[in-house]
Design an enzyme around this catalytic site. Structure first.
Site, mmCIF file in Angstrom:
data_model
loop_
_atom_site.group_PDB
_atom_site.id
_atom_site.type_symbol
_atom_site.label_atom_id
_atom_site.label_comp_id
_atom_site.label_asym_id
_atom_site.label_seq_id
_atom_site.Cartn_x
_atom_site.Cartn_y
_atom_site.Cartn_z
ATOM 1 C CB ALA A 1 -0.931 -0.012 1.208
ATOM 2 C CB VAL B 1 3.461 6.351 -3.868
ATOM 3 C CG1 VAL B 1 2.976 7.312 -4.927
ATOM 4 C CG2 VAL B 1 3.886 7.092 -2.618
ATOM 5 N N GLY C 1 7.979 -1.624 -3.720
ATOM 6 C CA GLY C 1 9.083 -0.663 -3.691
ATOM 7 C C GLY C 1 10.025 -0.845 -4.868
ATOM 8 N NE ARG C 2 11.244 2.557 -9.537
ATOM 9 C CZ ARG C 2 11.078 1.905 -10.682
ATOM 10 N NH1 ARG C 2 10.029 1.150 -10.871
ATOM 11 N NH2 ARG C 2 11.971 2.030 -11.647
ATOM 12 C CG ASP D 1 14.563 6.706 -8.512
ATOM 13 O OD1 ASP D 1 14.350 7.833 -8.015
ATOM 14 O OD2 ASP D 1 13.666 6.000 -9.015
ATOM 15 C CG HIS E 1 -13.257 34.769 -2.306
ATOM 16 N ND1 HIS E 1 -13.445 33.669 -1.494
ATOM 17 C CD2 HIS E 1 -14.494 35.177 -2.695
ATOM 18 C CE1 HIS E 1 -14.754 33.437 -1.388
ATOM 19 N NE2 HIS E 1 -15.410 34.340 -2.102
HETATM 20 P P1 FAD Z 1 15.175 6.553 -14.115
HETATM 21 O O1 FAD Z 1 14.011 7.349 -14.510
HETATM 22 O O2 FAD Z 1 14.951 5.150 -13.643
HETATM 23 O O3 FAD Z 1 16.169 6.564 -15.355
HETATM 24 C C1 FAD Z 1 17.336 5.827 -15.375
HETATM 25 C C2 FAD Z 1 17.716 5.598 -16.819
HETATM 26 O O4 FAD Z 1 19.020 5.035 -16.868
HETATM 27 C C3 FAD Z 1 16.801 4.598 -17.533
HETATM 28 O O5 FAD Z 1 16.312 5.198 -18.687
HETATM 29 C C4 FAD Z 1 17.715 3.411 -17.858
HETATM 30 O O6 FAD Z 1 17.422 2.811 -19.112
HETATM 31 C C5 FAD Z 1 19.086 4.089 -17.928
HETATM 32 N N1 FAD Z 1 20.193 3.200 -17.630
HETATM 33 C C6 FAD Z 1 20.378 2.394 -16.547
HETATM 34 N N2 FAD Z 1 21.582 1.784 -16.606
HETATM 35 C C7 FAD Z 1 22.163 2.210 -17.756
HETATM 36 C C8 FAD Z 1 23.428 1.947 -18.376
HETATM 37 N N3 FAD Z 1 24.345 1.152 -17.796
HETATM 38 N N4 FAD Z 1 23.688 2.528 -19.563
HETATM 39 C C9 FAD Z 1 22.783 3.359 -20.154
HETATM 40 N N5 FAD Z 1 21.594 3.655 -19.616
HETATM 41 C C10 FAD Z 1 21.287 3.095 -18.430
HETATM 42 N N6 FAD Z 1 8.033 10.102 -9.220
HETATM 43 C C11 FAD Z 1 7.486 11.306 -9.047
HETATM 44 O O7 FAD Z 1 8.188 12.248 -8.679
HETATM 45 N N7 FAD Z 1 6.149 11.531 -9.284
HETATM 46 C C12 FAD Z 1 5.328 10.535 -9.677
HETATM 47 O O8 FAD Z 1 4.132 10.757 -9.881
HETATM 48 C C13 FAD Z 1 5.873 9.242 -9.863
HETATM 49 N N8 FAD Z 1 5.089 8.224 -10.281
HETATM 50 C C14 FAD Z 1 5.651 7.006 -10.514
HETATM 51 C C15 FAD Z 1 4.824 5.988 -10.960
HETATM 52 C C16 FAD Z 1 5.345 4.734 -11.224
HETATM 53 C C17 FAD Z 1 4.446 3.647 -11.717
HETATM 54 C C18 FAD Z 1 6.750 4.508 -11.047
HETATM 55 C C19 FAD Z 1 7.351 3.168 -11.358
HETATM 56 C C20 FAD Z 1 7.581 5.525 -10.605
HETATM 57 C C21 FAD Z 1 7.032 6.782 -10.319
HETATM 58 N N9 FAD Z 1 7.822 7.837 -9.855
HETATM 59 C C22 FAD Z 1 7.259 9.056 -9.629
HETATM 60 C C23 FAD Z 1 9.262 7.675 -9.585
HETATM 61 C C24 FAD Z 1 10.096 8.250 -10.730
HETATM 62 O O9 FAD Z 1 9.755 7.606 -11.927
HETATM 63 C C25 FAD Z 1 11.572 8.074 -10.425
HETATM 64 O O10 FAD Z 1 11.872 8.649 -9.168
HETATM 65 C C26 FAD Z 1 12.435 8.752 -11.492
HETATM 66 O O11 FAD Z 1 12.188 8.198 -12.755
HETATM 67 C C27 FAD Z 1 13.927 8.613 -11.142
HETATM 68 O O12 FAD Z 1 14.675 9.228 -12.124
HETATM 69 P P2 FAD Z 1 16.164 8.766 -12.465
HETATM 70 O O13 FAD Z 1 16.614 9.633 -13.579
HETATM 71 O O14 FAD Z 1 16.965 8.704 -11.232
HETATM 72 O O15 FAD Z 1 16.032 7.251 -12.952
HETATM 73 P P1 AMP Z 2 6.694 1.868 -1.374
HETATM 74 O O1 AMP Z 2 8.092 1.541 -0.894
HETATM 75 O O2 AMP Z 2 6.163 3.205 -0.966
HETATM 76 O O3 AMP Z 2 6.521 1.599 -2.840
HETATM 77 O O4 AMP Z 2 5.741 0.826 -0.641
HETATM 78 C C1 AMP Z 2 5.875 -0.584 -0.726
HETATM 79 C C2 AMP Z 2 5.026 -1.223 0.366
HETATM 80 O O5 AMP Z 2 5.024 -2.650 0.211
HETATM 81 C C3 AMP Z 2 5.555 -0.953 1.780
HETATM 82 O O6 AMP Z 2 4.561 -0.303 2.520
HETATM 83 C C4 AMP Z 2 5.878 -2.348 2.331
HETATM 84 O O7 AMP Z 2 5.551 -2.458 3.705
HETATM 85 C C5 AMP Z 2 4.981 -3.276 1.504
HETATM 86 N N1 AMP Z 2 5.469 -4.663 1.424
HETATM 87 C C6 AMP Z 2 6.739 -5.087 1.205
HETATM 88 N N2 AMP Z 2 6.822 -6.460 1.199
HETATM 89 C C7 AMP Z 2 5.554 -6.938 1.432
HETATM 90 C C8 AMP Z 2 4.951 -8.261 1.545
HETATM 91 N N3 AMP Z 2 5.652 -9.396 1.412
HETATM 92 N N4 AMP Z 2 3.614 -8.342 1.786
HETATM 93 C C9 AMP Z 2 2.872 -7.195 1.890
HETATM 94 N N5 AMP Z 2 3.383 -5.935 1.797
HETATM 95 C C10 AMP Z 2 4.699 -5.782 1.566
#
Ligand code: FAD
Ligand code: AMP
Length: 478
Positions: free
Chosen positions: A189, A191, A278-279, A319, A451
């Site tokens: 549960a 984001v 999570g990621r 990230d 307003h």
């Molecule tokens: P990334 O966007 O992951 O980009 C990394 C890039 O590096 C990728 O394109 C990959 O192909 C490339 N790469 C990796 N290794 C190599 C390599 N060795 N050589 C060449 N290229 C490479 N964040 C928000 O702020 N707002 C939101 O609403 C939001 N919604 C989200 C919804 C979903 C479903 C998901 C999955 C994520 C969401 N996020 C959101 C998180 C957001 O997408 C990430 O925080 C953001 O993309 C991170 O940016 P970044 O540039 O660090 O990495």
């Molecule tokens: P976020 O890191 O915000 O994407 O949230 C991921 C959520 O998944 C966290 O709240 C965790 O507590 C939950 N989670 C991780 N592993 C498990 C599991 N095995 N069963 C249920 N929930 C989980």
């Protein structure tokens, strides 16, 4: 001889592409190595955010919200629409078109700013050299004065729920269901789980969210979390807390999930299961053994507060480093690093990074929560204001939720804010601006707000911190 750049960025997501554009704007000879291939096998920029993250998820959230609005809330305005229906394939095609427009927009910006895009995989070697391998497998070595690592993150997979074609999917798979599954399970549960669960719930899925933690939205202000739980319950999203998934069994087109909660072992069968737990930072094949960059104990690239790694001239952002996994945090780090390479003064204010959950109602926050301040023993005052008392919210039929602002009891400096309700993400941004300028609650309360707007809830909450709200009875101060 190897081609030499001032800056090579590895990764073209919102961290990397923004860093590359800013570096080029500052007159630095810049390249970006990006390996992403889209569904059509075409090289694209934009990373997770534009391809499978922020943007496609928001496209689906907006489409599904309009559908739900038309179905359930237009009648209060006197608008009668019979037989509202959703064509999921049109919704998905619109989402794909938005992704195409955005990713090709970044490629255009690269051209306009003179950033060279190397389409393929980058690997950091010792001495700020980058080995580039194109999609055909041909390698060459590039050289740089500075390297920025921006390789992002990938979804966490858990052993009890391995991804299974068409049945158990990660967030990327959940963006492309051909139709709303009848019974949809979501593990986590957080984001992403709540946003994607909301999309398919609105389109008719019975959604059950299994969350291992006992507390709902444990990182969010708990008054806000309580209101959110109430609203999701109204929407029939069944959030089970303290539910730890132990295993899954896929039979044909369905999956049975076993989990334990306070009552013992249980099972539920779903048509689709989204794993949204999570990621994790992505550094696969990125670093040669002698490149000098180190990882921390959780697998993130180790950096200081200016995003410098342990190797001189090598930086890491987004990230793949500590801090919230958010696109805007990645981009701001990208700008900071590019500017510092160009000898400008720049920094990121990590105390002022807003977070938004794009559910309905929206949830957003910045700075310290009341729970954090209680735990630290710091003295504070709170002002809150409900949308139910805001005229514009009534006009829009969006009266659920409230704005809450917290300020230091002694100095009145704003320490944090949380909003649940209409346009929460945009409203919290007003407090972010105030906090960046070191504003007190009184300063914010003295500003003139138009307003009738939803922003008036921010104004009244700021006034409420010192007991001066006009449109509600203020709490008596001791
Ligand atoms: P990334 O966007 O992951 O980009 C990394 C890039 O590096 C990728 O394109 C990959 O192909 C490339 N790469 C990796 N290794 C190599 C390599 N060795 N050589 C060449 N290229 C490479 N964040 C928000 O702020 N707002 C939101 O609403 C939001 N919604 C989200 C919804 C979903 C479903 C998901 C999955 C994520 C969401 N996020 C959101 C998180 C957001 O997408 C990430 O925080 C953001 O993309 C991170 O940016 P970044 O540039 O660090 O990495
Ligand atoms: P976020 O890191 O915000 O994407 O949230 C991921 C959520 O998944 C966290 O709240 C965790 O507590 C939950 N989670 C991780 N592993 C498990 C599991 N095995 N069963 C249920 N929930 C989980």
């Amino acid at each position: 001889m190897a081609e030499k750049f001032d800056v090579i960025v590895i990764g073209g997501g919102p961290g990397g592409y923004v860093a590359a554009i800013r570096a080029a704007q500052l007159g630095l000879k810049t390249a970006c190595v990006e390996k992403w291939l889209n569904k059509d096998g075409k090289s694209v920029l934009g990373g997770t955010c534009l391809n499978v993250g922020c943007m496609p998820s928001k496209a689906l959230l907006d489409s599904s919200h309009k559908y739900e609005d038309a179905k359930h809330t237009y009648d209060v305005h006197g608008i009668n629409i019979k037989d509202v229906s959703m064509d999921v394939s049109t919704m998905l095609a619109r989402k794909d078109q938005i992704v195409k427009n955005l990713t090709s927009g970044v490629a255009t910006l690269f051209k306009a700013n003179g950033v060279t895009w190397f389409e393929g995989v980058g690997k950091l070697l010792a001495g700020k050299k980058v080995e580039f391998t194109n999609h055909a497998g041909k390698s060459e070595v590039l050289e740089a004065e500075n390297v920025i690592l921006a390789t992002g993150s990938v979804p966490v997979e858990i052993p009890p729920a391995p991804l299974t074609e068409g049945v158990i999917v990660d967030s990327t798979g959940a963006l492309d269901f051909a139709e709303a599954p009848k019974r949809l399970g979501v593990i986590g549960a957080g984001v992403i789980g709540l946003e994607l669960g909301s999309v398919w719930n609105r389109l008719g899925s019975e959604v059950t969210v299994l969350e291992a933690q006992d507390k709902f939205l444990h990182l969010v202000d708990q008054q806000v979390a309580k209101e959110a739980a109430k609203q999701f319950k109204k929407q029939n999203i069944d959030v089970r807390l303290g539910a730890r998934v132990m295993g899954t069994e896929v039979k044909g087109k369905e999956v049975t999930v076993s989990f334990t909660d306070s009552e013992g072992e249980k099972t539920i069968t779903f048509d689709k299961l989204i794993v949204a737990v999570g990621r994790r930072p992505y550094t696969e094949n990125l670093l040669s053994g002698d490149c000098g960059v180190n990882l921390d104990e959780r697998g993130f690239i180790f950096v200081n507060d200016r995003c410098a790694t342990d190797a001189p001239g090598v930086y890491a952002i987004g990230d793949v480093v500590r801090g919230p996994m958010l696109a805007h945090k990645a981009s701001e780090e990208g700008v900071m690093v590019a500017e510092r390479i160009a000898n400008h003064k720049a920094q990121v204010n990590y105390d002022c990074i807003p977070s938004v959950i794009y559910t309905h109602p929206e949830i957003a926050w910045v700075g310290k929560s009341e729970e954090e301040l209680k735990a630290s023993g710091d003295k504070y005052n709170v002002g809150s204001f409900p949308f139910a008392a805001i005229g514009r919210a009534m006009a829009a039929n969006e009266t659920a939720g409230f704005v809450k602002i917290i300020a230091d009891a002694e100095t009145d400096r704003i320490l944090g804010a949380s909003v649940i309700g209409p346009s929460a993400g945009d409203l919290v941004q007003q407090v972010v601006i105030a906090m960046e300028f070191g504003s007190s609650a009184e300063d914010l309360g003295m500003m003139v707000f138009s307003h009738p707007t939803l922003s008036e809830a921010v104004h009244e909450a700021a006034l409420g911190v010192n007991g001066h709200a006009i449109h509600k009875a203020n709490r008596k101060r001791k």
